[in-house]
Write a protein that holds these residues in place. Structure first.
Motif, PDB file in Angstrom:
ATOM      1  N   ALA A   1       0.811  -1.221   0.000  1.00 15.03           N
ATOM      2  CA  ALA A   1       0.000   0.000   0.000  1.00 15.03           C
ATOM      3  C   ALA A   1       0.846   1.274   0.000  1.00 15.03           C
ATOM      4  CB  ALA A   1      -0.928   0.002   1.214  1.00 15.03           C
ATOM      5  N   ARG A   2       2.148   1.130   0.104  1.00 13.63           N
ATOM      6  CA  ARG A   2       3.020   2.320   0.138  1.00 13.63           C
ATOM      7  C   ARG A   2       2.821   3.159  -1.122  1.00 13.63           C
ATOM      8  NH1 ARG A   2       7.833   1.502   3.578  1.00 13.63           N
ATOM      9  NH2 ARG A   2       9.057   2.614   2.029  1.00 13.63           N
ATOM     10  N   PRO A   3       2.631   4.464  -0.986  1.00 14.38           N
ATOM     11  CA  PRO A   3       2.351   5.325  -2.140  1.00 14.38           C
ATOM     12  C   PRO A   3       3.374   5.214  -3.269  1.00 14.38           C
ATOM     13  CG  PRO A   3       1.956   6.539  -0.118  1.00 14.38           C
ATOM     14  CD  PRO A   3       2.562   5.223   0.284  1.00 14.38           C
TER      15      PRO A   3
ATOM     16  N   PRO B   1       2.183   4.809  -7.952  1.00  9.42           N
ATOM     17  CA  PRO B   1       2.150   6.203  -8.436  1.00  9.42           C
ATOM     18  C   PRO B   1       1.006   6.499  -9.397  1.00  9.42           C
ATOM     19  CG  PRO B   1       3.964   4.970  -9.449  1.00  9.42           C
ATOM     20  CD  PRO B   1       3.426   4.121  -8.338  1.00  9.42           C
ATOM     21  N   ASN B   2       0.727   5.582 -10.315  1.00  6.60           N
ATOM     22  CA  ASN B   2      -0.331   5.839 -11.294  1.00  6.60           C
ATOM     23  C   ASN B   2      -1.715   5.849 -10.642  1.00  6.60           C
ATOM     24  OD1 ASN B   2       1.383   6.038 -13.567  1.00  6.60           O
ATOM     25  ND2 ASN B   2       1.488   3.816 -13.723  1.00  6.60           N
ATOM     26  N   ALA B   3      -1.923   4.950  -9.704  1.00  7.01           N
ATOM     27  CA  ALA B   3      -3.207   4.907  -8.997  1.00  7.01           C
ATOM     28  C   ALA B   3      -3.424   6.195  -8.207  1.00  7.01           C
ATOM     29  CB  ALA B   3      -3.268   3.698  -8.073  1.00  7.01           C
ATOM     30  N   HIS B   4      -2.371   6.682  -7.551  1.00  2.61           N
ATOM     31  CA  HIS B   4      -2.490   7.932  -6.788  1.00  2.61           C
ATOM     32  C   HIS B   4      -2.792   9.106  -7.711  1.00  2.61           C
ATOM     33  CE1 HIS B   4      -1.660   7.208  -2.524  1.00  2.61           C
ATOM     34  NE2 HIS B   4      -1.022   6.132  -2.947  1.00  2.61           N
ATOM     35  N   LYS B   5      -2.112   9.155  -8.832  1.00  2.00           N
ATOM     36  CA  LYS B   5      -2.343  10.260  -9.771  1.00  2.00           C
ATOM     37  C   LYS B   5      -3.784  10.267 -10.269  1.00  2.00           C
ATOM     38  CE  LYS B   5      -0.623  12.397 -14.013  1.00  2.00           C
ATOM     39  NZ  LYS B   5       0.309  12.288 -15.161  1.00  2.00           N
ATOM     40  N   MET B   6      -4.303   9.087 -10.611  1.00  2.00           N
ATOM     41  CA  MET B   6      -5.675   9.009 -11.108  1.00  2.00           C
ATOM     42  C   MET B   6      -6.680   9.363 -10.016  1.00  2.00           C
ATOM     43  SD  MET B   6      -7.370   6.002 -13.472  1.00  2.00           S
ATOM     44  CE  MET B   6      -6.328   6.427 -14.879  1.00  2.00           C
ATOM     45  N   ALA B   7      -6.447   8.830  -8.814  1.00  2.00           N
ATOM     46  CA  ALA B   7      -7.375   9.101  -7.706  1.00  2.00           C
ATOM     47  C   ALA B   7      -7.427  10.583  -7.359  1.00  2.00           C
ATOM     48  CB  ALA B   7      -6.966   8.292  -6.475  1.00  2.00           C
ATOM     49  N   ASN B   8      -6.303  11.275  -7.522  1.00  2.00           N
ATOM     50  CA  ASN B   8      -6.231  12.690  -7.157  1.00  2.00           C
ATOM     51  C   ASN B   8      -6.669  13.640  -8.266  1.00  2.00           C
ATOM     52  OD1 ASN B   8      -5.297  12.207  -4.530  1.00  2.00           O
ATOM     53  ND2 ASN B   8      -3.188  12.010  -5.228  1.00  2.00           N
ATOM     54  N   SER B   9      -7.012  13.079  -9.428  1.00  2.00           N
ATOM     55  CA  SER B   9      -7.392  13.962 -10.542  1.00  2.00           C
ATOM     56  C   SER B   9      -8.780  13.654 -11.107  1.00  2.00           C
ATOM     57  CB  SER B   9      -6.354  13.868 -11.668  1.00  2.00           C
ATOM     58  OG  SER B   9      -6.304  12.552 -12.193  1.00  2.00           O
ATOM     59  N   VAL B  10      -9.459  12.617 -10.613  1.00  2.00           N
ATOM     60  CA  VAL B  10     -10.687  12.145 -11.245  1.00  2.00           C
ATOM     61  C   VAL B  10     -11.956  12.834 -10.721  1.00  2.00           C
ATOM     62  CG1 VAL B  10     -11.066  10.233  -9.598  1.00  2.00           C
ATOM     63  CG2 VAL B  10     -11.965  10.071 -11.931  1.00  2.00           C
ATOM     64  N   ILE B  11     -12.856  13.115 -11.636  1.00  2.00           N
ATOM     65  CA  ILE B  11     -14.256  13.435 -11.311  1.00  2.00           C
ATOM     66  C   ILE B  11     -15.120  12.652 -12.288  1.00  2.00           C
ATOM     67  CG2 ILE B  11     -16.092  15.163 -11.134  1.00  2.00           C
ATOM     68  CD1 ILE B  11     -14.032  17.321 -10.799  1.00  2.00           C
ATOM     69  N   CYS B  12     -16.031  11.845 -11.762  1.00  2.00           N
ATOM     70  CA  CYS B  12     -17.028  11.212 -12.630  1.00  2.00           C
ATOM     71  C   CYS B  12     -18.182  12.190 -12.819  1.00  2.00           C
ATOM     72  CB  CYS B  12     -17.526   9.906 -12.013  1.00  2.00           C
ATOM     73  SG  CYS B  12     -16.355   8.551 -12.177  1.00  2.00           S
ATOM     74  N   LEU B  13     -18.436  12.536 -14.068  1.00  2.00           N
ATOM     75  CA  LEU B  13     -19.521  13.463 -14.382  1.00  2.00           C
ATOM     76  C   LEU B  13     -20.869  12.743 -14.283  1.00  2.00           C
ATOM     77  CD1 LEU B  13     -18.091  15.348 -17.511  1.00  2.00           C
ATOM     78  CD2 LEU B  13     -17.846  15.909 -15.080  1.00  2.00           C
TER      79      LEU B  13
END
Length: 369
Positions: A331-333, A337-349
């Motif tokens: 679970a270490r960030p 890295p890719n999962a963190h980037k997506m989680a921090n940039s996503v909005i489902c419309l």
């Protein structure tokens, strides 16, 4: 005047008159659960619609995940993705197994097959990938790895109702696939779920396990659970199956509108359809690059909220960030890295069959203006 609230999703509902007529039949026969007529009809109808050999209905989408792990006698470690709804990993934890997180492919949001082998240890017994947003995983690669190491594959296909690759149901991949029929999904039975399996013997075993393990009036063949779908929701599901194709087509229309309007917006990206895939348009995630867009994801999310347009930061935070799991080495960030980037940039419309043209324009203007 305050504008009406645009919700991120809206349930597909059958006609109340039609549902009442089915309820009357249930009331007349007084058989309301325990593998009744509607339950049997819906299992058969779903197997035909989805193009799969066997379907077993459940009362929600988490219980088939729990039961699949039980049925396949999974122990030790299960490789999975941190980019999903928490039920995926909770099912592993509840079965006394250890989840091992692997980073995602940024092109799809799905578990990256290139990273799976490095996560396998002598304790690994299974892989639980997720078809994120209904986008198919690389099932061929995952199966090759599973075969090489003698692992089981259980797909969390909660988002993948009706999804096909080159005319073949994605639900036929792996040892088992599970579905969610929650109210927020493309197809719903209010609450509900299902498991897809490949042979009659497995179907029978699953049906025993979801009914306390009973194989007859006085025979219990295993430590089962009670997760049967009742007759009311089965009847509701049969009615919804008649209109789900039209609902998916309405979602497709919305996806086209979003893509046309947002393709040239600097700092906003999204997924396009995958070649050879029949999508169900269950979600429409956008990804915000704060530097290019001039606003962070959260700033846009709250700006939308201020004008009564609800998005959803789905999936945020990552499962690996929750207290139960963040102490795991995987679970270490820096491992994700890719999962963190997506989680921090996503909005489902907002994405559902009931959105009007005016609603769509309002949503788009929130982002383009």
């Amino acid at each position: 005047m305050e504008k009406k609230l645009i919700t991120v999703t809206s349930p597909l509902l059958p006609s109340l008159d039609d549902f009442h007529a089915e309820l009357q039949k249930i009331w007349d026969c007084k058989w309301i659960t325990n593998n009744g007529s509607y339950h049997k009809q819906l299992e058969a109808a779903l197997a035909e619609y989805l193009g799969v050999p066997y379907v077993s209905l459940f009362t929600n989408g988490t219980l088939p995940l729990l039961t699949a792990l039980q049925a396949l006698r999974i122990t030790g470690e299960v490789i999975t993705t941190p980019y999903s709804f928490v039920a995926t990993t909770h099912s592993i934890w509840w079965n006394g197994c250890k989840p091992v997180f692997v980073d995602i492919d940024p092109a799809t949001g799905n578990i990256n097959p290139d990273l799976i082998e490095a996560a396998i240890t002598p304790k690994t017994t299974a892989i639980m990938p997720v078809h994120v947003y209904g986008k198919p995983c690389d099932t061929k690669r995952i199966q090759e790895i599973a075969d090489k190491y003698g692992l089981k594959v259980i797909y969390d296909a909660a988002h993948a109702f009706g999804v096909e690759v080159n005319g073949e149901s994605i639900l036929n991949a792996g040892d088992m696939s599970t579905l969610s029929f929650h109210a927020t999904k493309v197809y719903n039975t209010i609450e509900g779920g299902a498991m897809v399996m490949h042979d009659e013997t497995t179907k029978k075993r699953i049906d025993y396990l979801k009914n306390f393990g009973f194989a007859g009036e006085v025979t219990v063949v295993g430590p089962g659970i009670n997760s049967k779908m009742d007759e009311m929701r089965s009847a509701y599901g049969l009615l919804n199956l008649r209109q789900v194709d039209a609902a998916i087509e309405a979602r497709h229309h919305i996806a086209i509108k979003y893509r046309e309007a947002l393709r040239e917006v600097d700092g906003i990206t999204f997924f396009d359809d995958m070649p050879g895939v029949k999508h169900n348009y269950s979600y429409f995630p956008i990804f915000v690059d704060a530097e290019k867009y001039g606003m962070t994801r959260d700033e846009l999310y709250f700006k939308m909220k201020e004008v009564n347009v609800l998005g959803r930061r789905y999936f945020y935070p990552l499962i690996s960030e929750f207290s139960t799991y963040r102490g795991l080495e995987s679970a270490r960030p820096e491992n994700l890295p890719n999962a963190h980037k997506m989680a921090n940039s996503v909005i489902c419309l907002p994405m559902h069959h009931a959105l009007s043209e005016n609603d769509i324009e309002r949503i788009i203007s929130c982002i383009t203006k």
